[in-house]
Design a protein around this motif. Structure first.
Motif, PDB file in Angstrom:
ATOM      1  N   ASP A 168      -8.672   7.621 -27.030  1.00 50.30           N
ATOM      2  CA  ASP A 168     -10.073   6.636 -27.366  1.00 50.30           C
ATOM      3  C   ASP A 168     -10.810   7.130 -28.711  1.00 50.30           C
ATOM      4  O   ASP A 168     -11.011   6.427 -29.573  1.00 50.30           O
ATOM      5  N   ALA A 169     -10.203   8.324 -29.002  1.00 49.79           N
ATOM      6  CA  ALA A 169     -10.945   8.919 -30.285  1.00 49.79           C
ATOM      7  C   ALA A 169     -10.254  10.255 -30.690  1.00 49.79           C
ATOM      8  O   ALA A 169      -9.512  10.866 -29.948  1.00 49.79           O
ATOM      9  N   TRP A 170     -10.331  10.262 -31.965  1.00 49.13           N
ATOM     10  CA  TRP A 170      -9.725  11.759 -32.438  1.00 49.13           C
ATOM     11  C   TRP A 170     -10.710  12.365 -33.299  1.00 49.13           C
ATOM     12  O   TRP A 170     -11.331  11.644 -34.224  1.00 49.13           O
ATOM     13  N   VAL A 171     -10.800  13.762 -33.477  1.00 53.60           N
ATOM     14  CA  VAL A 171     -11.511  14.414 -34.055  1.00 53.60           C
ATOM     15  C   VAL A 171     -10.806  15.903 -34.524  1.00 53.60           C
ATOM     16  O   VAL A 171     -10.152  16.354 -33.966  1.00 53.60           O
ATOM     17  N   GLY A 172     -10.650  15.897 -35.884  1.00 54.01           N
ATOM     18  CA  GLY A 172     -10.006  16.864 -36.474  1.00 54.01           C
ATOM     19  C   GLY A 172     -10.280  17.156 -37.895  1.00 54.01           C
ATOM     20  O   GLY A 172     -11.027  16.502 -38.563  1.00 54.01           O
ATOM     21  N   GLU A 218     -19.548  19.886 -31.696  1.00 58.83           N
ATOM     22  CA  GLU A 218     -20.843  19.295 -31.585  1.00 58.83           C
ATOM     23  C   GLU A 218     -20.284  17.573 -32.185  1.00 58.83           C
ATOM     24  O   GLU A 218     -20.898  16.663 -31.588  1.00 58.83           O
ATOM     25  N   VAL A 219     -19.074  17.608 -32.839  1.00 58.28           N
ATOM     26  CA  VAL A 219     -18.799  16.148 -33.096  1.00 58.28           C
ATOM     27  C   VAL A 219     -18.084  15.537 -31.976  1.00 58.28           C
ATOM     28  O   VAL A 219     -18.371  14.477 -31.625  1.00 58.28           O
ATOM     29  N   VAL A 220     -17.587  16.180 -31.075  1.00 58.51           N
ATOM     30  CA  VAL A 220     -16.669  15.778 -30.011  1.00 58.51           C
ATOM     31  C   VAL A 220     -17.827  15.329 -29.029  1.00 58.51           C
ATOM     32  O   VAL A 220     -17.876  14.311 -28.407  1.00 58.51           O
ATOM     33  N   LYS A 221     -18.977  16.140 -28.847  1.00 58.71           N
ATOM     34  CA  LYS A 221     -20.118  15.859 -27.935  1.00 58.71           C
ATOM     35  C   LYS A 221     -20.753  14.608 -28.397  1.00 58.71           C
ATOM     36  O   LYS A 221     -21.073  13.624 -27.591  1.00 58.71           O
ATOM     37  N   GLY A 222     -20.871  14.320 -29.805  1.00 55.63           N
ATOM     38  CA  GLY A 222     -21.567  13.326 -30.222  1.00 55.63           C
ATOM     39  C   GLY A 222     -20.570  11.924 -29.883  1.00 55.63           C
ATOM     40  O   GLY A 222     -21.140  10.729 -29.649  1.00 55.63           O
ATOM     41  N   VAL A 223     -19.336  11.974 -30.013  1.00 54.08           N
ATOM     42  CA  VAL A 223     -18.477  10.834 -29.713  1.00 54.08           C
ATOM     43  C   VAL A 223     -18.720  10.514 -28.194  1.00 54.08           C
ATOM     44  O   VAL A 223     -18.866   9.433 -27.689  1.00 54.08           O
ATOM     45  N   ILE A 224     -18.680  11.714 -27.427  1.00 55.97           N
ATOM     46  CA  ILE A 224     -18.806  11.271 -25.994  1.00 55.97           C
ATOM     47  C   ILE A 224     -20.260  11.037 -25.573  1.00 55.97           C
ATOM     48  O   ILE A 224     -20.187  10.087 -24.797  1.00 55.97           O
ATOM     49  N   GLU A 225     -21.271  11.378 -26.158  1.00 53.32           N
ATOM     50  CA  GLU A 225     -22.507  10.938 -26.016  1.00 53.32           C
ATOM     51  C   GLU A 225     -22.588   9.348 -26.172  1.00 53.32           C
ATOM     52  O   GLU A 225     -23.148   8.316 -25.443  1.00 53.32           O
ATOM     53  N   THR A 250     -12.758  10.793 -36.488  1.00 51.19           N
ATOM     54  CA  THR A 250     -13.737  11.659 -37.119  1.00 51.19           C
ATOM     55  C   THR A 250     -13.021  12.703 -37.793  1.00 51.19           C
ATOM     56  O   THR A 250     -12.591  13.509 -37.498  1.00 51.19           O
ATOM     57  N   LEU A 251     -13.303  12.864 -39.291  1.00 51.34           N
ATOM     58  CA  LEU A 251     -12.730  14.168 -40.100  1.00 51.34           C
ATOM     59  C   LEU A 251     -13.580  14.986 -40.297  1.00 51.34           C
ATOM     60  O   LEU A 251     -14.796  14.859 -40.642  1.00 51.34           O
ATOM     61  N   VAL A 252     -13.347  16.299 -39.726  1.00 47.31           N
ATOM     62  CA  VAL A 252     -14.068  17.454 -40.131  1.00 47.31           C
ATOM     63  C   VAL A 252     -13.767  17.898 -41.480  1.00 47.31           C
ATOM     64  O   VAL A 252     -12.469  18.249 -41.712  1.00 47.31           O
ATOM     65  N   THR A 253     -14.645  17.949 -42.277  1.00 48.68           N
ATOM     66  CA  THR A 253     -14.209  18.418 -43.737  1.00 48.68           C
ATOM     67  C   THR A 253     -14.047  19.848 -43.929  1.00 48.68           C
ATOM     68  O   THR A 253     -14.727  20.603 -43.336  1.00 48.68           O
TER      69      THR A 253
END
Ligand code: GYE
Length: 327
Positions: free
Chosen positions: A127-131, A278-285, A297-300
């Motif tokens: 469903d989503a990717w954060v990294g 925190e970014v993953v939590k934002g997606v889940i919310e 979502t790219l973590v810079t």
């Protein structure tokens, strides 16, 4: 002003009461299939998930340390599905081999977020990717080296991360992309140190046996490997860092790595930010609220080099930067 403070206190008390009233059934159940505990980066990442996905914040976190075992990680994900958790987060040890289990989880109707590393699977299976962009990290290391050497020869030894991990593949390919433009650079050898300090030391010891006196650049694909490589070079009387015989480049920029950069022992530390929960939590919310969320979502990241080195690609390390680090 005083009123404002009173308001805040009341809000705090109300929030605490609300938290106390949350029953176990109301907590959002999140499973995190974590890679393992191979590095300082990983320890910081685990701590960050435990802090953010707390009961206080409305979550029940099941974090499984998969000890860098791919089969165990797939099993952990399957168990999360069998337990019918609400959301599954995976930091994939290996980039390949995810299709079957992801299909099973999708059939069970549980949303999946891939975090930290990447996978080789159709985007429809999660469903989503954060990294982070580890390919770009490799390019940064290459660009920095080219800028600093300014046409001088490089005989390079590289200690890679775990075989099959996207973080290792990305850094290797990104650096190779820059290297392709430099006929004056030679990659003498490149071996996996498995993202561990022991691995870094063992690989460096064997490199020293084979290439002593022939290399002037050592690249370690994480800080822990670099600590091991430093021990091996110290034992062999090889100097590194600012003013040394060898340019030492690392990735991660965890606290100790940045301390070594500040001390001039690492010439460059390319950052990879482990603070992603925190970014993953934002997606889940957003998923909980039925709102639209970003698929990727790219973590810079940035890069830091030793004091006294000026670069277009890295920030000069200072005590202030180190003091400001949360991990
Ligand atoms: O660089 C390394 C860790 O996946 C980006 O994994 C992460 C890497 C990180 O073990 O230290």
């Amino acid at each position: 002003m005083k009123k404002k403070i009173v308001g805040l206190v009341l809000f705090g008390a109300a929030a605490a009461m609300m938290t106390a009233g949350v029953s176990a059934e109301d907590l959002i159940k999140v499973g995190y299939a974590q890679v393992g505990h191979e590095s300082d980066w990983r320890t910081a990442n685990t701590q960050n998930y435990q802090d953010v996905f707390s009961e206080e914040n409305g979550y029940e976190l099941s974090l499984v340390d998969c000890d860098n075992d791919n089969a165990a990680q797939i099993e952990a994900v399957r168990n999360f599905k069998d337990q019918d958790l609400d959301y599954i987060v995976i930091a994939p040890i290996q980039s390949a081999g995810w299709d079957t289990v992801l299909q099973e989880v999708q059939d069970a109707g549980i949303p999946v977020i891939i975090a930290d590393r990447e996978i080789e699977a159709d985007e429809s299976l999660y469903d989503a990717w954060v990294g982070t962009n580890t390919y770009n990290e490799g390019v940064t290391a290459g660009n920095w080296l080219a800028e600093q050497l300014d046409g001088a020869e490089a005989n390079i030894l590289q200690i890679e991360g775990s075989v099959g991990a996207s973080a290792a593949i990305g850094r290797t390919n990104g650096f190779a992309e820059v290297m392709a433009d430099h006929s004056e650079w030679k990659l003498l050898d490149s071996q996996s140190g498995d993202f561990t300090q022991d691995g870094g030391q063992t690989v460096m010891e064997s490199f020293i046996k084979s290439y002593e006196g022939q290399f002037n650049v050592v690249i370690c694909q994480n800080d822990n490997e670099a600590y091991g490589a430093m021990d091996a070079m110290d034992a062999a009387g090889i100097t590194y860092g600012v003013g040394g015989d060898v340019i030492l480049i690392s990735y991660d920029a965890t606290h100790d790595g940045l301390q070594y950069t500040l001390d001039g022992k690492f010439n460059l530390d390319v950052e990879c930010n482990p603070i992603q929960a925190e970014v993953v939590k934002g997606v889940i919310e957003k998923m909980v609220a039925g709102e639209e969320f970003d698929k990727n979502t790219l973590v810079t990241d940035e890069a830091f080099n030793a004091p006294g080195i000026t670069s277009e690609f890295a920030t000069e390390m200072t005590q202030e930067i180190l003091d400001g680090r949360a991990y």
